[in-house]
Design a protein around this motif. Sequence first.
Motif, PDB file in Angstrom:
ATOM      1  N   SER A 247      24.751  32.613 -11.629  1.00 39.81           N
ATOM      2  CA  SER A 247      25.935  33.163 -10.951  1.00 39.81           C
ATOM      3  C   SER A 247      27.221  32.413 -11.249  1.00 39.81           C
ATOM      4  CB  SER A 247      25.675  33.228  -9.444  1.00 39.81           C
ATOM      5  OG  SER A 247      25.151  32.009  -8.980  1.00 39.81           O
ATOM      6  N   LYS A 248      27.210  31.071 -11.150  1.00 41.19           N
ATOM      7  CA  LYS A 248      28.434  30.321 -11.474  1.00 41.19           C
ATOM      8  C   LYS A 248      28.617  30.291 -12.991  1.00 41.19           C
ATOM      9  CE  LYS A 248      29.136  29.167  -7.283  1.00 41.19           C
ATOM     10  NZ  LYS A 248      29.882  30.126  -6.531  1.00 41.19           N
ATOM     11  N   THR A 249      27.546  29.959 -13.696  1.00 43.09           N
ATOM     12  CA  THR A 249      27.622  29.762 -15.153  1.00 43.09           C
ATOM     13  C   THR A 249      28.225  30.966 -15.865  1.00 43.09           C
ATOM     14  OG1 THR A 249      25.512  28.594 -14.887  1.00 43.09           O
ATOM     15  CG2 THR A 249      26.236  29.051 -17.145  1.00 43.09           C
TER      16      THR A 249
ATOM     17  N   GLY B 162      20.255  34.616  -3.528  1.00 43.72           N
ATOM     18  CA  GLY B 162      21.321  33.619  -3.645  1.00 43.72           C
ATOM     19  C   GLY B 162      20.814  32.225  -3.350  1.00 43.72           C
ATOM     20  N   ILE B 163      21.626  31.246  -3.717  1.00 41.71           N
ATOM     21  CA  ILE B 163      21.239  29.846  -3.492  1.00 41.71           C
ATOM     22  C   ILE B 163      21.315  29.503  -2.006  1.00 41.71           C
ATOM     23  CG2 ILE B 163      21.916  27.451  -3.979  1.00 41.71           C
ATOM     24  CD1 ILE B 163      20.631  28.787  -6.388  1.00 41.71           C
ATOM     25  N   VAL B 164      22.283  30.072  -1.310  1.00 47.71           N
ATOM     26  CA  VAL B 164      22.364  29.789   0.125  1.00 47.71           C
ATOM     27  C   VAL B 164      21.102  30.311   0.823  1.00 47.71           C
ATOM     28  CG1 VAL B 164      23.662  30.228   2.257  1.00 47.71           C
ATOM     29  CG2 VAL B 164      24.891  29.741   0.128  1.00 47.71           C
ATOM     30  N   GLN B 165      20.659  31.481   0.387  1.00 51.92           N
ATOM     31  CA  GLN B 165      19.410  32.012   0.940  1.00 51.92           C
ATOM     32  C   GLN B 165      18.247  31.052   0.631  1.00 51.92           C
ATOM     33  OE1 GLN B 165      17.346  35.322  -1.042  1.00 51.92           O
ATOM     34  NE2 GLN B 165      17.593  36.452   0.867  1.00 51.92           N
TER      35      GLN B 165
ATOM     36  N   HIS C  70      28.270  17.960  -7.848  1.00 51.71           N
ATOM     37  CA  HIS C  70      28.727  18.051  -6.470  1.00 51.71           C
ATOM     38  C   HIS C  70      29.984  18.907  -6.306  1.00 51.71           C
ATOM     39  CE1 HIS C  70      28.680  16.415  -2.331  1.00 51.71           C
ATOM     40  NE2 HIS C  70      29.944  16.757  -2.398  1.00 51.71           N
ATOM     41  N   ASN C  71      29.893  19.862  -5.392  1.00 49.03           N
ATOM     42  CA  ASN C  71      31.038  20.662  -4.962  1.00 49.03           C
ATOM     43  C   ASN C  71      31.391  20.197  -3.554  1.00 49.03           C
ATOM     44  OD1 ASN C  71      32.802  22.649  -4.037  1.00 49.03           O
ATOM     45  ND2 ASN C  71      31.216  24.209  -3.831  1.00 49.03           N
ATOM     46  N   PRO C  72      32.597  19.714  -3.275  1.00 50.24           N
ATOM     47  CA  PRO C  72      33.811  19.773  -4.087  1.00 50.24           C
ATOM     48  C   PRO C  72      34.159  18.471  -4.815  1.00 50.24           C
ATOM     49  CG  PRO C  72      34.430  19.232  -1.856  1.00 50.24           C
ATOM     50  CD  PRO C  72      32.916  19.282  -1.882  1.00 50.24           C
TER      51      PRO C  72
ATOM     52  N   SER D 131      17.488  20.264  -4.341  1.00 54.54           N
ATOM     53  CA  SER D 131      18.619  19.965  -5.216  1.00 54.54           C
ATOM     54  C   SER D 131      19.312  21.257  -5.646  1.00 54.54           C
ATOM     55  CB  SER D 131      18.113  19.191  -6.437  1.00 54.54           C
ATOM     56  OG  SER D 131      19.193  18.767  -7.216  1.00 54.54           O
ATOM     57  N   ASP D 132      20.506  21.445  -5.120  1.00 48.31           N
ATOM     58  CA  ASP D 132      21.296  22.636  -5.453  1.00 48.31           C
ATOM     59  C   ASP D 132      22.027  22.359  -6.769  1.00 48.31           C
ATOM     60  OD1 ASP D 132      23.315  24.504  -5.730  1.00 48.31           O
ATOM     61  OD2 ASP D 132      23.867  24.524  -3.615  1.00 48.31           O
ATOM     62  N   GLU D 133      21.510  22.952  -7.849  1.00 45.86           N
ATOM     63  CA  GLU D 133      22.067  22.686  -9.185  1.00 45.86           C
ATOM     64  C   GLU D 133      22.788  23.914  -9.735  1.00 45.86           C
ATOM     65  OE1 GLU D 133      19.231  20.383 -11.526  1.00 45.86           O
ATOM     66  OE2 GLU D 133      18.781  19.125  -9.780  1.00 45.86           O
ATOM     67  N   ILE D 134      23.413  24.661  -8.836  1.00 51.27           N
ATOM     68  CA  ILE D 134      24.092  25.895  -9.236  1.00 51.27           C
ATOM     69  C   ILE D 134      25.220  25.625 -10.241  1.00 51.27           C
ATOM     70  CG2 ILE D 134      25.784  25.960  -7.329  1.00 51.27           C
ATOM     71  CD1 ILE D 134      25.273  28.996  -7.119  1.00 51.27           C
ATOM     72  N   HIS D 135      25.823  24.417 -10.167  1.00 50.73           N
ATOM     73  CA  HIS D 135      26.942  24.107 -11.076  1.00 50.73           C
ATOM     74  C   HIS D 135      26.488  23.354 -12.328  1.00 50.73           C
ATOM     75  CE1 HIS D 135      30.114  25.413  -8.272  1.00 50.73           C
ATOM     76  NE2 HIS D 135      29.388  24.874  -7.321  1.00 50.73           N
ATOM     77  N   SER D 136      25.179  23.261 -12.546  1.00 53.57           N
ATOM     78  CA  SER D 136      24.671  22.356 -13.583  1.00 53.57           C
ATOM     79  C   SER D 136      25.089  22.705 -15.005  1.00 53.57           C
ATOM     80  CB  SER D 136      23.147  22.302 -13.512  1.00 53.57           C
ATOM     81  OG  SER D 136      22.620  23.609 -13.623  1.00 53.57           O
TER      82      SER D 136
ATOM     83  N   LEU E 198      20.733  17.866  -1.734  1.00 51.76           N
ATOM     84  CA  LEU E 198      21.554  17.235  -2.779  1.00 51.76           C
ATOM     85  C   LEU E 198      22.393  18.313  -3.461  1.00 51.76           C
ATOM     86  CD1 LEU E 198      22.224  14.901  -4.832  1.00 51.76           C
ATOM     87  CD2 LEU E 198      20.156  15.568  -6.066  1.00 51.76           C
ATOM     88  N   CYS E 199      23.652  18.018  -3.693  1.00 45.25           N
ATOM     89  CA  CYS E 199      24.512  18.951  -4.414  1.00 45.25           C
ATOM     90  C   CYS E 199      24.794  18.315  -5.776  1.00 45.25           C
ATOM     91  CB  CYS E 199      25.797  19.178  -3.623  1.00 45.25           C
ATOM     92  SG  CYS E 199      26.745  20.580  -4.219  1.00 45.25           S
ATOM     93  N   SER E 200      24.221  18.878  -6.825  1.00 48.90           N
ATOM     94  CA  SER E 200      24.241  18.210  -8.127  1.00 48.90           C
ATOM     95  C   SER E 200      24.408  19.222  -9.268  1.00 48.90           C
ATOM     96  CB  SER E 200      22.909  17.450  -8.303  1.00 48.90           C
ATOM     97  OG  SER E 200      22.791  16.893  -9.572  1.00 48.90           O
TER      98      SER E 200
END
Length: 387
Positions: free
Chosen positions: A233-235, A94-97, A170-172, A198-203, A166-168
């Motif tokens: 995971s999000k995508t 996971g990204i948190v990991q 950005h959530n929320p 750079s956390d790009e999970i929502h990219s 960096l949250c990119s």
Amino acid sequence: MSIFDEKIDRLKTSSVKWELTKEIFGESDVWPMWVADMDFKPPQAVIDTLKYRVDHGIFGYTFVPVSTAKAIADWMLKRHQWNIDPSWLLYCSGIVQAISLSIQSFTKEGDKVLVQSPVYTPFFDMIEKNNRVMVNCPLILEGNRYKIDFSAFENALKEGCKLFLLCSPHNPAGRVWTKNELARIGELCLQYDCLIVSDEIHSDLVYRDYKHLPIASLSEELSEKTITLIAPSKTFNLAGLQASAVIIKNKALRNQLSVTMKRQGLFSLNAFGIVGMEAAYLHGESWLEELIDYLQNNKDYAVQFINEHLPEITCIDPEGTYLLWLDCRKLGLSDEELREQLIRKGKLGLEPGPKYGPGGEGFVRMNLACPFEDVKEGLKRLEKAFK
Ligand SMILES: Cc1ncc(COP(=O)(O)O)c(C=O)c1O
């Protein structure tokens, strides 16, 4: 009729969103629009590939094959115009990991780590649980859009931050950072020798008028100073498969993270995560295009509904993510009262703003990744909560 209109019963699948409402909200009949997963099936190719893998029937030790790395690299080039080499990839469940392992790899206990609140809660948790010191440079809300106060950001870096989370996108806050913003962030981090995670999970979940840019793709120098975290995971709604990737161009940094992983006995992903991730990146693009249109419609409807029916609530219209950040401060309620009214009167489960750190007080976050009829149900409950 869209494929995303299908209403799927998620009970008895150990769904956090649908089956932990009693634990989280104290009541089980709460309409769940909180944790960030979607109530949609992933692309059919992902389901078919997983079924094929199940039918094979042997689930021994697995490694992540070159074909998976190649599928990720092709995706990054096609969707984000970033040419990465498959050898730059490492894998995490996971990204948190990956955030936690990055903090462990690139900083020492007591080191300062920079964040921008309000932001995804585990950013704070991972800093704290690893005994690092959080430095916060809160985003500023101007009109309905969050911005970075660059002089405060520079001052924070001057304090000697070793790493910036960096949250990119950005959530929320729903921001898809522009090229200028990312370039300025990059310039300052390079100047003050601060590594960027750079956390790009929502990219991949960005609306039509916006464009996500991986910060590492901006320049050669930045690609050497950035650890980029991505996941299907999000995508593609595959969070339960527990498969994510870390992109690190710099070999020394990559080795450092790899050593930390091995020290903790992390060697590979699970068999289903691997094939699901590869199938999604190989075959999921047209599904994703359809999804973005569907989410755009959900979001536009929700924003319009709230503007018309609940004028005391201000929507921060997101540029990316399926998460709607609602400024409820004009209601004049405390966070406890907000929560009580949402749960008891509205029977609606949203994420409370204070979870996202300073600047989250008086806000709530609503997940719109569900069939349109369910969005309407949630909005009806939101109205009931405050009427
Ligand atoms: C910004 C951000 N990072 C990470 C995650 C979770 O990642 P994972 O489930 O892969 O640990 C989320 C989930 O909502 C998120 O919004």
